[in-house]
Design a protein around this motif. Sequence first.
Motif: not given
Length: 265
Positions: A112-140
């Motif tokens: 469960l600690t791993v799951a929380a970490d991975e959720a946090m990793h996803y969130a910060i990467i999604a924010r990083h993508l947003a700064r590039m004008g992109a979003a998860y789901g834009d590409l296959p």
Amino acid sequence: MQSLSESIRTALLTADPREKAMAARKLVRDWRLGRLAWDFSAAMPDRPARPEKPELLPPNRMPKRGRGGSERARIALWHALAHIEFVAIDLALDMAGRFGAQRGRQFVDDFLTVAADEAMHYAIIARHLARMGAAYGDLPAHDGLWQSAEETAHDVGARLAIVPMVLEARGLDVTPATLDRVRASGDEAGARILERILADEIRHVRYGCDHFAKVANELGDSAEKLWQMLVTRYFRGNVKPPFNDSARESAGLSRMAYEALASRA
């Protein structure tokens, strides 16, 4: 009081990426605060829910990311990383929910600690993508990661051998070079994200190694020999260099075991 397994099942069946990450972090927080019952009566789904986008393709049909430091190549890289972390949330949740009853509280706490970490990793990467004008789901994205979970759903030893000790261990190998490329492109914020993820993934692989060693001991087997046998049986790819030997050593992986498999390949 809601059961732990029902909360895990609910998170696995949440399709929206942001909501899944939030659900994973909430259930881990609730578990740590004693708000969830030790109850594994809710069955884990065969496959977690997925959003309509990204389109999921076999790995051999994935488009090339592009070369150099182009904006397209940078977005493709971070999109691929977002997908890996998104699926990793489900892999960790399923590990805890599917095998927690038989493996005990420390196993559940760790994954469960791993799951929380991975959720946090996803969130910060999604924010990083947003700064590039992109979003998860834009590409296959490729659909190969969950296949390993499906093929090892019957055996906790096989699941540990493949997911943390092969798939996540491969992340230890490739992240330093990716980090160097990201930093060379001038993306210091991205480099800091990758440094954080690398440190966390070493710990995740260590959890896998520790619990796998317990399984091997219970079976009266050598952990190295059992790991080699299970990887040969269940992993469709090859364990291959280059290896990040120092990170792997920190995570508790046996150099003799993985180099022996690599030499066979």
